[in-house]
Design a protein around this motif. Structure first.
Motif, mmCIF file in Angstrom:
data_model
loop_
_atom_site.group_PDB
_atom_site.id
_atom_site.type_symbol
_atom_site.label_atom_id
_atom_site.label_comp_id
_atom_site.label_asym_id
_atom_site.label_seq_id
_atom_site.Cartn_x
_atom_site.Cartn_y
_atom_site.Cartn_z
ATOM 1 N N SER A 53 0.784 -1.305 0.117
ATOM 2 C CA SER A 53 0.169 0.083 0.047
ATOM 3 C C SER A 53 0.832 1.261 -0.098
ATOM 4 N N VAL A 54 1.842 1.041 0.821
ATOM 5 C CA VAL A 54 2.871 2.315 0.830
ATOM 6 C C VAL A 54 3.507 2.623 -0.542
ATOM 7 N N ALA A 55 3.928 1.557 -0.969
ATOM 8 C CA ALA A 55 4.848 1.499 -2.188
ATOM 9 C C ALA A 55 3.724 1.777 -3.476
ATOM 10 N N VAL A 56 2.660 1.532 -3.351
ATOM 11 C CA VAL A 56 1.634 1.887 -4.412
ATOM 12 C C VAL A 56 1.312 3.573 -4.211
ATOM 13 N N SER A 57 1.324 3.913 -3.207
ATOM 14 C CA SER A 57 1.080 5.484 -2.856
ATOM 15 C C SER A 57 2.105 6.127 -3.280
ATOM 16 N N ALA A 58 3.431 5.658 -2.819
ATOM 17 C CA ALA A 58 4.614 6.243 -3.253
ATOM 18 C C ALA A 58 4.782 6.334 -4.748
ATOM 19 N N ALA A 59 4.211 5.006 -5.415
ATOM 20 C CA ALA A 59 4.586 4.864 -6.939
ATOM 21 C C ALA A 59 3.768 5.999 -7.555
ATOM 22 N N ARG A 60 2.380 6.083 -7.061
ATOM 23 C CA ARG A 60 1.457 7.015 -7.440
ATOM 24 C C ARG A 60 1.856 8.518 -7.440
ATOM 25 N N ALA A 61 2.588 8.758 -6.197
ATOM 26 C CA ALA A 61 2.888 10.105 -6.038
ATOM 27 C C ALA A 61 4.095 10.236 -7.002
ATOM 28 N N VAL A 62 5.103 9.419 -7.234
ATOM 29 C CA VAL A 62 5.986 9.557 -7.991
ATOM 30 C C VAL A 62 5.630 9.614 -9.395
ATOM 31 N N ILE A 63 4.736 8.601 -9.856
ATOM 32 C CA ILE A 63 4.173 8.763 -11.126
ATOM 33 C C ILE A 63 3.529 9.938 -11.555
ATOM 34 N N ALA A 64 2.653 10.191 -10.455
ATOM 35 C CA ALA A 64 1.760 11.434 -10.764
ATOM 36 C C ALA A 64 2.699 12.851 -11.006
ATOM 37 N N LYS A 65 3.874 12.836 -10.377
ATOM 38 C CA LYS A 65 4.863 13.797 -10.692
ATOM 39 C C LYS A 65 5.406 13.766 -11.880
ATOM 40 N N GLN A 66 5.926 12.686 -12.194
ATOM 41 C CA GLN A 66 6.580 12.569 -13.624
ATOM 42 C C GLN A 66 5.773 12.321 -14.647
ATOM 43 N N MET A 67 4.688 12.110 -14.614
ATOM 44 C CA MET A 67 3.936 11.644 -15.609
ATOM 45 C C MET A 67 3.114 12.971 -16.319
ATOM 46 N N THR A 68 3.048 12.752 -17.400
ATOM 47 C CA THR A 68 2.113 13.959 -18.134
ATOM 48 C C THR A 68 0.785 13.453 -18.508
ATOM 49 N N ALA A 69 -0.060 14.155 -18.954
ATOM 50 C CA ALA A 69 -1.529 13.706 -19.137
ATOM 51 C C ALA A 69 -1.411 12.973 -20.413
ATOM 52 N N ALA A 70 -0.586 12.977 -21.422
ATOM 53 C CA ALA A 70 -0.552 12.214 -22.532
ATOM 54 C C ALA A 70 -0.132 10.806 -22.247
ATOM 55 N N GLN A 71 0.891 10.799 -21.503
ATOM 56 C CA GLN A 71 1.565 9.381 -21.030
ATOM 57 C C GLN A 71 0.476 8.830 -20.230
ATOM 58 N N GLY A 72 -0.371 9.378 -19.153
ATOM 59 C CA GLY A 72 -1.502 8.884 -18.566
ATOM 60 C C GLY A 72 -2.504 8.177 -19.243
ATOM 61 N N ASN A 73 -3.002 8.924 -20.400
ATOM 62 C CA ASN A 73 -3.933 8.522 -21.347
ATOM 63 C C ASN A 73 -3.508 7.180 -22.102
ATOM 64 N N ALA A 74 -2.194 7.403 -22.486
ATOM 65 C CA ALA A 74 -1.705 6.078 -22.932
ATOM 66 C C ALA A 74 -1.523 5.015 -22.366
ATOM 67 N N LEU A 75 -1.243 5.009 -20.923
ATOM 68 C CA LEU A 75 -1.381 3.903 -19.906
ATOM 69 C C LEU A 75 -2.564 3.429 -19.824
ATOM 70 N N ILE A 76 -3.792 4.195 -19.677
ATOM 71 C CA ILE A 76 -4.922 3.905 -19.735
ATOM 72 C C ILE A 76 -5.170 3.124 -20.900
ATOM 73 N N ASP A 77 -5.170 3.410 -21.999
ATOM 74 C CA ASP A 77 -5.436 2.765 -23.353
ATOM 75 C C ASP A 77 -4.856 1.550 -23.417
ATOM 76 N N ASP A 78 -3.537 1.425 -23.081
ATOM 77 C CA ASP A 78 -2.767 0.262 -22.883
ATOM 78 C C ASP A 78 -3.196 -0.695 -21.810
ATOM 79 N N ALA A 79 -3.778 -0.361 -20.905
ATOM 80 C CA ALA A 79 -4.539 -1.191 -19.716
ATOM 81 C C ALA A 79 -5.699 -1.775 -20.285
ATOM 82 N N ILE A 80 -6.445 -0.852 -20.962
ATOM 83 C CA ILE A 80 -7.976 -1.075 -21.483
ATOM 84 C C ILE A 80 -7.641 -2.360 -22.495
ATOM 85 N N SER A 81 -6.633 -2.155 -23.215
ATOM 86 C CA SER A 81 -6.428 -3.311 -24.577
ATOM 87 C C SER A 81 -6.010 -4.511 -23.862
#
Length: 184
Positions: A149-177
């Motif tokens: 849980s701590v690692a996911v929260s930390a990863a979310r925080a890190v990813i949220a800081k480093q990820m852009t909106a385009a990268q987030g949309n690409a990850l969501i599309d990749d997960a759906i597929s």
């Protein structure tokens, strides 16, 4: 010698001597002798000595019978006493056997109780060890879950800081597929 002369002197005194001829009814000594002889004759005629002897014999037989009865009662009492003594010895032996058996049984029961206690203690120790192992496993799982849980929260925080909106949309599309490919 003095005694004999004393007796002769007394016999010669007028109070003890008969007056007149001996065989005469006026002689009291003779009358007393005749009366005595008649009395003894009557006693013999009536068979009083035989009756007295019979009574004495009957009494002796009664005493003998009582002695025989007393002897048989004594023998019977001795037999009963011996019987009771034998029974007492048997009861004492039986009570000693019962006591010995009770002691042996108590010893076996004590040993069985010790064995049962050892088995119970072993079961309790095993149950306690199982509970400890289960608690350890639960604690380890909780720690891992918390770490994830701590690692996911930390990863979310890190990813949220480093990820852009385009990268987030690409990850969501990749997960759906990926989900669609796995479901179909």
């Amino acid at each position: 010698m003095k005694k004999l002369s004393l007796i002769l002197a007394l016999a010669a005194t007028p109070g003890f001597a008969a007056s007149g001829p001996f065989v005469s009814l006026s002689n009291t000594n003779f009358v007393v002798l005749i009366a005595f002889l008649i009395f003894v004759g009557i006693i013999i005629y009536l068979k009083v000595p035989g009756l007295l002897g019979g009574m004495l014999d009957k009494r002796a037989e009664g005493i003998r019978a009582e002695l025989d009865e007393a002897k048989s009662l004594r023998e019977e009492a001795q037999t009963i006493l011996a019987s009771y003594e034998r029974k007492q010895r048997e009861v004492q032996q039986q009570s000693e056997r019962i006591i010995t058996q009770a002691k042996e049984e108590a010893q076996r029961a004590a040993e069985q109780a010790k064995e049962d206690l050892k088995v119970s203690m072993a079961r309790r120790i095993t149950a306690a060890e199982d509970q400890i192992a289960s608690a350890q496993a639960k604690a380890v799982k909780e720690v891992r879950d918390e770490a994830v849980s701590v690692a996911v929260s930390a990863a979310r925080a890190v990813i949220a800081k480093q990820m852009t909106a385009a990268q987030g949309n690409a990850l969501i599309d990749d997960a759906i597929s990926t989900v669609q490919a796995k479901l179909h």
